[in-house]
Design a protein around this motif. Structure first.
Motif, PDB file in Angstrom:
ATOM      1  N   THR A 222       0.802  -1.228   0.000  1.00 30.53           N
ATOM      2  CA  THR A 222       0.000   0.000   0.000  1.00 30.53           C
ATOM      3  C   THR A 222       0.832   1.273   0.000  1.00 30.53           C
ATOM      4  N   SER A 223       2.043   1.250   0.529  1.00 30.54           N
ATOM      5  CA  SER A 223       2.760   2.527   0.691  1.00 30.54           C
ATOM      6  C   SER A 223       3.261   3.083  -0.632  1.00 30.54           C
ATOM      7  N   ILE A 224       3.539   2.225  -1.614  1.00 26.24           N
ATOM      8  CA  ILE A 224       4.074   2.735  -2.881  1.00 26.24           C
ATOM      9  C   ILE A 224       3.002   3.491  -3.659  1.00 26.24           C
ATOM     10  N   ASP A 225       1.773   2.927  -3.739  1.00 21.79           N
ATOM     11  CA  ASP A 225       0.740   3.663  -4.477  1.00 21.79           C
ATOM     12  C   ASP A 225       0.069   4.735  -3.605  1.00 21.79           C
ATOM     13  N   ARG A 226       0.266   4.662  -2.281  1.00 23.92           N
ATOM     14  CA  ARG A 226      -0.062   5.721  -1.329  1.00 23.92           C
ATOM     15  C   ARG A 226      -1.543   5.855  -1.037  1.00 23.92           C
ATOM     16  N   GLU A 227      -2.422   5.404  -1.919  1.00 24.97           N
ATOM     17  CA  GLU A 227      -3.835   5.711  -1.767  1.00 24.97           C
ATOM     18  C   GLU A 227      -4.447   5.059  -0.529  1.00 24.97           C
ATOM     19  N   ARG A 228      -4.021   3.832  -0.198  1.00 29.57           N
ATOM     20  CA  ARG A 228      -4.681   3.096   0.871  1.00 29.57           C
ATOM     21  C   ARG A 228      -3.768   2.863   2.074  1.00 29.57           C
ATOM     22  N   PHE A 229      -2.645   3.537   2.096  1.00 25.60           N
ATOM     23  CA  PHE A 229      -1.692   3.283   3.172  1.00 25.60           C
ATOM     24  C   PHE A 229      -2.268   3.661   4.537  1.00 25.60           C
ATOM     25  N   GLY A 230      -2.851   4.832   4.645  1.00 19.48           N
ATOM     26  CA  GLY A 230      -3.442   5.239   5.911  1.00 19.48           C
ATOM     27  C   GLY A 230      -4.545   4.289   6.356  1.00 19.48           C
ATOM     28  N   GLU A 231      -5.369   3.839   5.413  1.00 24.45           N
ATOM     29  CA  GLU A 231      -6.403   2.861   5.735  1.00 24.45           C
ATOM     30  C   GLU A 231      -5.784   1.568   6.253  1.00 24.45           C
ATOM     31  N   ALA A 232      -4.691   1.159   5.641  1.00 31.17           N
ATOM     32  CA  ALA A 232      -4.029  -0.077   6.058  1.00 31.17           C
ATOM     33  C   ALA A 232      -3.502   0.043   7.475  1.00 31.17           C
ATOM     34  N   LEU A 233      -2.935   1.183   7.828  1.00 29.89           N
ATOM     35  CA  LEU A 233      -2.438   1.367   9.192  1.00 29.89           C
ATOM     36  C   LEU A 233      -3.579   1.304  10.201  1.00 29.89           C
ATOM     37  N   ASP A 234      -4.686   1.957   9.903  1.00 28.10           N
ATOM     38  CA  ASP A 234      -5.829   1.924  10.812  1.00 28.10           C
ATOM     39  C   ASP A 234      -6.389   0.505  10.929  1.00 28.10           C
ATOM     40  N   PHE A 235      -6.416  -0.205   9.815  1.00 27.50           N
ATOM     41  CA  PHE A 235      -6.891  -1.588   9.803  1.00 27.50           C
ATOM     42  C   PHE A 235      -5.997  -2.459  10.687  1.00 27.50           C
ATOM     43  N   LEU A 236      -4.697  -2.290  10.557  1.00 26.48           N
ATOM     44  CA  LEU A 236      -3.765  -3.064  11.366  1.00 26.48           C
ATOM     45  C   LEU A 236      -3.896  -2.737  12.850  1.00 26.48           C
TER      46      LEU A 236
END
Length: 290
Positions: A222-236
């Motif tokens: 997720t961090s390379i395309d950036r769009e869902r990185f923040g969502e992924a952190l919250d999910f984790l």
């Protein structure tokens, strides 16, 4: 957290050096010179070839012996506040599972490593994080197909293994009260987006069944395309059980990066800035660049 501690660097399998010192020592000093006080290193069976030629490498039979060897010890002794030491399961694999004897050996070696760190670095205030690498690949065995879910039994074996390694660190901590040094165990996920999409993943099916000090996200999905990185952190964060040692936000970005030959300098800068800022804003422990 001071950003000098929050931001970390990885040094792994180098192909070149710049000076006369052994590569591992030279690299560690260069990271410190950048102002960074967090470093990630590896304790692999192939330690001699993995970290280049160094005549001071002895024969090492355990992860504790690798950590105690002069080439590694010279790096660990430098003025880092946090050192992440990564090593793979010592036997078999998650699809096949582990015998009682293999789990006992994993426990023994992890306990011995943690006990040595508590003793050798007593009073230093350092933090050592013992972690594995990218569990979502590990539970797939020989398959590296991200579109194929791992077998549920492989997740069960991962949970058993992770809790066994955590128990070894817990025991070493109990046996060394007031040591003035932290030793934490960390479990890493990498295909987090698969879990967000409803598939079997380490984050969703293993993390909640473990009781690790800390959890890690190798964040390339997720961090390379950036769009869902923040969502992924919250999910984790929603799937990481809180620990007595670290607390509720016991998550770090254990690995992130972007291929320099495939992206423009502007895209690389944007990826790094976005990854660091979103992780820092959420109060994560570290973000470690590969």
């Amino acid at each position: 957290m001071d950003k000098r501690d929050f931001i970390g660097f990885t040094y792994a399998a180098p192909l070149y050096g710049f000076g006369e010192e052994p590569g591992l020592l030279e690299a560690a000093k260069r990271v410190l010179a950048l102002g960074c006080r967090t470093l990630k290193l590896f304790l692999p069976p192939s330690y001699r070839s993995f970290y280049g030629f160094d005549p001071d490498w002895p024969a090492c039979a355990t992860v504790a012996e690798i950590a105690q060897a002069a080439p590694m010890r010279r790096a660990l002794d430098l003025d880092f506040h946090t050192l992440v030491l990564e090593y793979a399961p010592l036997a078999s694999g998650f699809p096949e599972g582990f015998s009682a004897a293999q789990l006992a050996e994993e426990y023994r070696q992890t306990y011995d490593l943690a006990a040595w760190l508590f003793t050798a670095y007593a009073g230093t205030g350092k933090t050592f994080i013992l972690q594995n690498w990218e569990s979502d690949w590990a539970v797939r065995g020989a398959s590296r197909d991200p579109e194929t879910d791992p077998a549920p039994e492989a997740i069960d074996h991962l949970v058993e293994w992770a809790n066994n390694r955590q128990a070894a660190v817990d025991a070493a901590r109990r046996d060394h009260p007031g040591a003035g040094v932290n030793v934490w165990h960390c479990l890493e996920a990498n295909l987090v987006l698969r879990g967000m999409e409803g598939h079997i993943s380490v984050a969703t099916h293993a993390f909640p069944r473990t009781h690790c000090d800390l959890y890690s996200y190798s964040a390339y999905d997720t961090s390379i395309d950036r769009e869902r990185f923040g969502e992924a952190l919250d999910f984790l964060l929603a799937h990481c059980p809180a620990s007595e040692t670290v607390g509720e936000r016991n998550l770090m970005v254990g690995e992130f990066g972007i291929p320099e030959n495939e992206f423009s300098p502007e895209a690389i800068d944007a990826c790094i800035e976005n990854t660091l800022q979103q992780a820092y804003d959420r109060g994560l422990r570290h973000a470690i660049y590969w």
